[in-house]
Motif scaffolding. Structure first.
Motif, PDB file in Angstrom:
ATOM      1  N   GLY A  81       0.795  -1.218   0.000  1.00 29.52           N
ATOM      2  CA  GLY A  81       0.000   0.000   0.000  1.00 29.52           C
ATOM      3  C   GLY A  81       0.829   1.270   0.000  1.00 29.52           C
ATOM      4  O   GLY A  81       0.347   2.330   0.437  1.00 29.52           O
ATOM      5  N   LEU A  82       2.039   1.194  -0.498  1.00 28.55           N
ATOM      6  CA  LEU A  82       2.939   2.350  -0.561  1.00 28.55           C
ATOM      7  C   LEU A  82       2.986   2.908  -1.978  1.00 28.55           C
ATOM      8  O   LEU A  82       2.603   2.230  -2.943  1.00 28.55           O
ATOM      9  CB  LEU A  82       4.353   1.945  -0.117  1.00 28.55           C
ATOM     10  N   THR A  83       3.448   4.130  -2.097  1.00 31.86           N
ATOM     11  CA  THR A  83       3.578   4.748  -3.413  1.00 31.86           C
ATOM     12  C   THR A  83       4.835   4.242  -4.096  1.00 31.86           C
ATOM     13  O   THR A  83       5.935   4.389  -3.561  1.00 31.86           O
ATOM     14  CB  THR A  83       3.661   6.277  -3.286  1.00 31.86           C
ATOM     15  N   PRO A  84       4.725   3.618  -5.288  1.00 34.28           N
ATOM     16  CA  PRO A  84       5.914   3.125  -5.981  1.00 34.28           C
ATOM     17  C   PRO A  84       6.902   4.257  -6.252  1.00 34.28           C
ATOM     18  O   PRO A  84       6.518   5.380  -6.585  1.00 34.28           O
ATOM     19  CB  PRO A  84       5.360   2.544  -7.280  1.00 34.28           C
ATOM     20  N   ALA A  85       8.168   3.941  -6.110  1.00 29.68           N
ATOM     21  CA  ALA A  85       9.201   4.957  -6.285  1.00 29.68           C
ATOM     22  C   ALA A  85       9.529   5.227  -7.746  1.00 29.68           C
ATOM     23  O   ALA A  85      10.013   6.306  -8.083  1.00 29.68           O
ATOM     24  CB  ALA A  85      10.478   4.533  -5.548  1.00 29.68           C
ATOM     25  N   TYR A  86       9.244   4.251  -8.620  1.00 28.52           N
ATOM     26  CA  TYR A  86       9.704   4.360 -10.003  1.00 28.52           C
ATOM     27  C   TYR A  86       8.546   4.414 -10.991  1.00 28.52           C
ATOM     28  O   TYR A  86       7.566   3.665 -10.872  1.00 28.52           O
ATOM     29  CB  TYR A  86      10.605   3.175 -10.358  1.00 28.52           C
ATOM     30  N   GLN A  87       8.678   5.307 -11.957  1.00 29.63           N
ATOM     31  CA  GLN A  87       7.777   5.372 -13.101  1.00 29.63           C
ATOM     32  C   GLN A  87       8.529   4.762 -14.273  1.00 29.63           C
ATOM     33  O   GLN A  87       9.514   5.332 -14.757  1.00 29.63           O
ATOM     34  CB  GLN A  87       7.370   6.808 -13.373  1.00 29.63           C
TER      35      GLN A  87
END
Length: 230
Positions: A81-87
């Motif tokens: 449930g965390l915001t992914p670090a990579y796009q």
């Protein structure tokens, strides 16, 4: 995960004889490299020498490309449930991706998800306030060619550094976020730490190695990091 305090670290490159100092903010770093069991549990695939039906236990996950590493970071972030670090680029088959696409990975530095450490973060954490080439006698802290019997070993089997981090040297090299030298090596990414097959001189806090982000090498793994949010 261990909270690594803020500080500064001076990096050096033997090839170019260049040195540079980087300020490092406090962040979180895994106490040991990602294990094969953890990788298989999330992805359903068995990295390195493991076979179907085996999880590798506490052996480090290895034979993972840089792309495998950043995808794992994002997948674990989403699971928790965390915001992914990579796009990442939309291309899913990275074997067919060009260098321009490969360079187009964006790191959201405000994200609270898992990521790879920068090489400055890595060396700062490895040194743990020490100033020598290693944070202790090599045989006490690392699996290297001289004592590994030329094979990988379970994580946390040697003595940790003063901040409680295991296997910062030896066992498996670890991917970092950074490009090695874009002007000369293009999209090659930084590896740090030395591995089980390396001579003693490669297992030092300052040693830098490079590899193409699509390559899977049997003595290369990863260690998870997270940004500390205010």
């Amino acid at each position: 995960m261990i909270t690594v305090p803020s500080g500064h670290v001076t990096l050096s490159d033997r090839r170019t004889e260049r040195t540079w100092t980087v300020e490092v903010a406090a962040y979180r770093l895994a106490a040991y490299p990602l294990t094969q069991a953890a990788y298989a549990q999330l992805t359903g695939t068995h990295p390195g020498s493991t076979q179907a039906g085996q999880d590798g236990g506490r052996l480090p996950a290895h034979s993972l490309s840089w792309w495998d590493a950043v995808r794992y970071c994002n997948a674990l972030s989403r699971q928790e449930g965390l915001t992914p670090a990579y796009q990442l680029p939309r291309t899913t088959d990275m074997a067919d991706a060009g260098d321009a696409e490969e360079a187009d990975v964006a790191w959201d530095r405000d994200a609270d998800g898992y990521r790879l450490p920068t090489e400055a973060e890595w060396e700062h954490a490895c040194r743990a306030g020490t100033t020598g080439p290693r944070y202790g006698p090599l045989d006490d802290i690392a699996w290297h060619r001289g004592n590994s019997r030329e094979r990988i070993h379970e994580v946390a089997g040697r003595r940790p550094n003063p901040w409680g981090l295991y296997d910062m040297l030896g066992n498996v090299w670890e991917w970092c976020w950074d490009f090695y030298d874009p002007a000369v090596y293009g999209t090659y990414r930084v590896l740090r730490g030395g591995g089980w097959f390396d001579e003693h001189w490669s297992c030092r806090a300052s040693v830098r190695r490079r590899s193409h982000p699509t390559l899977q090498i049997e003595d290369v793994g990863l260690r998870l990091a997270r940004t500390l949010r205010p």
